[in-house]
Design a protein around this motif. Structure first.
Motif, PDB file in Angstrom:
ATOM      1  N   PHE A   1       0.846  -1.125  -0.028  1.00  0.00           N
ATOM      2  CA  PHE A   1       0.009  -0.096   0.092  1.00  0.00           C
ATOM      3  C   PHE A   1       0.788   1.119  -0.028  1.00  0.00           C
ATOM      4  N   ASN A   2       2.214   1.071  -0.076  1.00  0.00           N
ATOM      5  CA  ASN A   2       3.034   2.232   0.124  1.00  0.00           C
ATOM      6  C   ASN A   2       2.754   3.267  -0.910  1.00  0.00           C
ATOM      7  N   TRP A   3       2.477   2.918  -2.188  1.00  0.00           N
ATOM      8  CA  TRP A   3       2.213   3.779  -3.263  1.00  0.00           C
ATOM      9  C   TRP A   3       1.159   4.889  -2.875  1.00  0.00           C
ATOM     10  N   LEU A   4       0.254   4.407  -2.187  1.00  0.00           N
ATOM     11  CA  LEU A   4      -1.088   5.402  -1.872  1.00  0.00           C
ATOM     12  C   LEU A   4      -0.662   6.264  -0.845  1.00  0.00           C
ATOM     13  N   ARG A   5       0.173   6.189  -0.147  1.00  0.00           N
ATOM     14  CA  ARG A   5       0.725   7.305   0.737  1.00  0.00           C
ATOM     15  C   ARG A   5       0.999   8.594   0.225  1.00  0.00           C
ATOM     16  N   ALA A   6       1.275   8.485  -1.280  1.00  0.00           N
ATOM     17  CA  ALA A   6       1.431   9.755  -2.037  1.00  0.00           C
ATOM     18  C   ALA A   6       0.327  10.789  -1.840  1.00  0.00           C
ATOM     19  N   ILE A   7      -1.028  10.019  -2.034  1.00  0.00           N
ATOM     20  CA  ILE A   7      -2.201  10.560  -2.174  1.00  0.00           C
ATOM     21  C   ILE A   7      -2.660  11.091  -0.682  1.00  0.00           C
ATOM     22  N   SER A   8      -2.331  10.220   0.183  1.00  0.00           N
ATOM     23  CA  SER A   8      -2.664  10.543   1.805  1.00  0.00           C
ATOM     24  C   SER A   8      -1.938  11.852   2.175  1.00  0.00           C
ATOM     25  N   LYS A   9      -0.594  11.814   1.752  1.00  0.00           N
ATOM     26  CA  LYS A   9       0.147  12.982   2.342  1.00  0.00           C
ATOM     27  C   LYS A   9      -0.229  14.370   1.368  1.00  0.00           C
ATOM     28  N   PHE A  10      -0.685  14.234   0.368  1.00  0.00           N
ATOM     29  CA  PHE A  10      -1.195  15.488  -0.622  1.00  0.00           C
ATOM     30  C   PHE A  10      -2.335  15.762   0.003  1.00  0.00           C
ATOM     31  N   ILE A  11      -3.502  15.047   0.366  1.00  0.00           N
ATOM     32  CA  ILE A  11      -4.624  15.241   1.076  1.00  0.00           C
ATOM     33  C   ILE A  11      -4.344  16.197   2.472  1.00  0.00           C
ATOM     34  N   VAL A  12      -3.285  15.734   2.996  1.00  0.00           N
ATOM     35  CA  VAL A  12      -2.970  16.379   4.184  1.00  0.00           C
ATOM     36  C   VAL A  12      -2.247  17.822   4.027  1.00  0.00           C
ATOM     37  N   GLN A  13      -1.776  17.895   3.064  1.00  0.00           N
ATOM     38  CA  GLN A  13      -1.401  19.000   2.502  1.00  0.00           C
ATOM     39  C   GLN A  13      -2.234  20.155   1.842  1.00  0.00           C
ATOM     40  N   ILE A  14      -3.418  19.676   1.457  1.00  0.00           N
ATOM     41  CA  ILE A  14      -4.438  20.456   0.924  1.00  0.00           C
ATOM     42  C   ILE A  14      -4.888  20.931   2.347  1.00  0.00           C
ATOM     43  N   ASP A  15      -5.247  20.129   3.249  1.00  0.00           N
ATOM     44  CA  ASP A  15      -5.795  20.315   4.535  1.00  0.00           C
ATOM     45  C   ASP A  15      -5.150  21.470   5.379  1.00  0.00           C
ATOM     46  N   GLU A  16      -4.013  21.245   5.206  1.00  0.00           N
ATOM     47  CA  GLU A  16      -3.119  22.194   6.023  1.00  0.00           C
ATOM     48  C   GLU A  16      -3.217  23.522   5.465  1.00  0.00           C
ATOM     49  N   ALA A  17      -2.991  23.887   4.162  1.00  0.00           N
ATOM     50  CA  ALA A  17      -3.127  24.906   3.477  1.00  0.00           C
ATOM     51  C   ALA A  17      -4.382  25.529   3.707  1.00  0.00           C
ATOM     52  N   LEU A  18      -5.646  24.603   3.608  1.00  0.00           N
ATOM     53  CA  LEU A  18      -6.932  25.254   3.837  1.00  0.00           C
ATOM     54  C   LEU A  18      -7.320  25.892   5.233  1.00  0.00           C
ATOM     55  N   ASP A  19      -6.445  24.981   6.223  1.00  0.00           N
ATOM     56  CA  ASP A  19      -6.742  25.521   7.588  1.00  0.00           C
ATOM     57  C   ASP A  19      -5.863  26.534   7.928  1.00  0.00           C
ATOM     58  N   ALA A  20      -4.798  26.847   7.349  1.00  0.00           N
ATOM     59  CA  ALA A  20      -3.969  27.919   7.800  1.00  0.00           C
ATOM     60  C   ALA A  20      -4.510  29.211   8.164  1.00  0.00           C
ATOM     61  N   LYS A  21      -3.707  29.862   9.012  1.00  0.00           N
ATOM     62  CA  LYS A  21      -4.155  31.022   9.673  1.00  0.00           C
ATOM     63  C   LYS A  21      -4.357  32.176   8.555  1.00  0.00           C
ATOM     64  N   GLU A  22      -3.206  32.357   7.984  1.00  0.00           N
ATOM     65  CA  GLU A  22      -3.196  33.387   6.954  1.00  0.00           C
ATOM     66  C   GLU A  22      -3.852  32.872   5.603  1.00  0.00           C
ATOM     67  N   PRO A  23      -4.709  33.633   4.893  1.00  0.00           N
ATOM     68  CA  PRO A  23      -5.166  33.420   3.669  1.00  0.00           C
ATOM     69  C   PRO A  23      -4.154  33.083   2.657  1.00  0.00           C
ATOM     70  N   MET A  24      -4.814  32.008   1.866  1.00  0.00           N
ATOM     71  CA  MET A  24      -3.845  31.553   0.758  1.00  0.00           C
ATOM     72  C   MET A  24      -3.783  32.513  -0.351  1.00  0.00           C
ATOM     73  N   THR A  25      -2.714  32.545  -0.800  1.00  0.00           N
ATOM     74  CA  THR A  25      -2.455  33.261  -2.236  1.00  0.00           C
ATOM     75  C   THR A  25      -2.762  32.421  -3.434  1.00  0.00           C
ATOM     76  N   LEU A  26      -3.018  33.232  -4.617  1.00  0.00           N
ATOM     77  CA  LEU A  26      -3.462  32.551  -5.853  1.00  0.00           C
ATOM     78  C   LEU A  26      -2.380  31.829  -6.079  1.00  0.00           C
ATOM     79  N   GLY A  27      -1.184  31.931  -5.980  1.00  0.00           N
ATOM     80  CA  GLY A  27       0.155  31.414  -6.545  1.00  0.00           C
ATOM     81  C   GLY A  27      -0.009  30.140  -5.480  1.00  0.00           C
ATOM     82  N   GLN A  28      -0.243  29.957  -4.246  1.00  0.00           N
ATOM     83  CA  GLN A  28      -0.382  28.882  -3.422  1.00  0.00           C
ATOM     84  C   GLN A  28      -1.571  27.779  -4.039  1.00  0.00           C
ATOM     85  N   VAL A  29      -2.573  28.306  -4.255  1.00  0.00           N
ATOM     86  CA  VAL A  29      -3.635  27.574  -4.626  1.00  0.00           C
ATOM     87  C   VAL A  29      -3.463  26.885  -5.969  1.00  0.00           C
TER      88      VAL A  29
END
Length: 137
Positions: free
Chosen positions: A60-88
């Motif tokens: 199942f190792n190959w699926l961890r890339a998707i798991s990590k990417f979802i976490v990355q999106i969550d962290e960006a969406l939950d960040a205290k600072e508003p996201m920039t267009l470049g980040q999105v």
């Protein structure tokens, strides 16, 4: 997170839609890989055993890339600072690079390609992701 910049509304909505589709796609990929694993190694007896396999087994190792990417999106969406267009746009581009099915590519690309070939539900979700990530002309 609130969007302060009106130019972010469409890309930000696309990012949120991407996250929702990725969660469904990840679940479908896990289910598909579980079936293959059980065909090779026998029935998985419990959800706890399955969780351990997903976390620790190389199958199942190959699926961890998707798991990590979802976490990355969550962290960006939950960040205290508003996201920039470049980040999105950067996250959307990262998704384009990650979710490339290639028959003779990297381990992830090959396994993703195979999953799309064997499971119409996964193929459909990949189509949704592809449409969502299409760069507007």
């Amino acid at each position: 997170m609130t969007v302060m910049d009106p130019d972010l509304n469409i890309p930000f909505d696309r990012l949120r839609q991407l996250r929702a589709i990725l969660l469904k796609l990840h679940k479908a990929l896990l289910d598909s890989e579980k079936i293959l694993y059980e065909q090779m190694h026998g029935r998985i007896r419990s959800s706890g055993e399955f969780f351990q396999l997903v976390v620790e087994h190389e199958w199942f190792n190959w699926l961890r890339a998707i798991s990590k990417f979802i976490v990355q999106i969550d962290e960006a969406l939950d960040a205290k600072e508003p996201m920039t267009l470049g980040q999105v746009n950067g996250l959307l581009e990262d998704a384009r690079q990650l979710l490339r099915p290639v028959e003779q590519g990297t381990e992830f690309e090959k396994r993703y390609y195979q999953a799309i070939q064997r499971d119409p539900n996964i193929a459909f979700m990949h189509g949704q992701v592809t449409n969502l990530l299409r760069v507007p002309s």
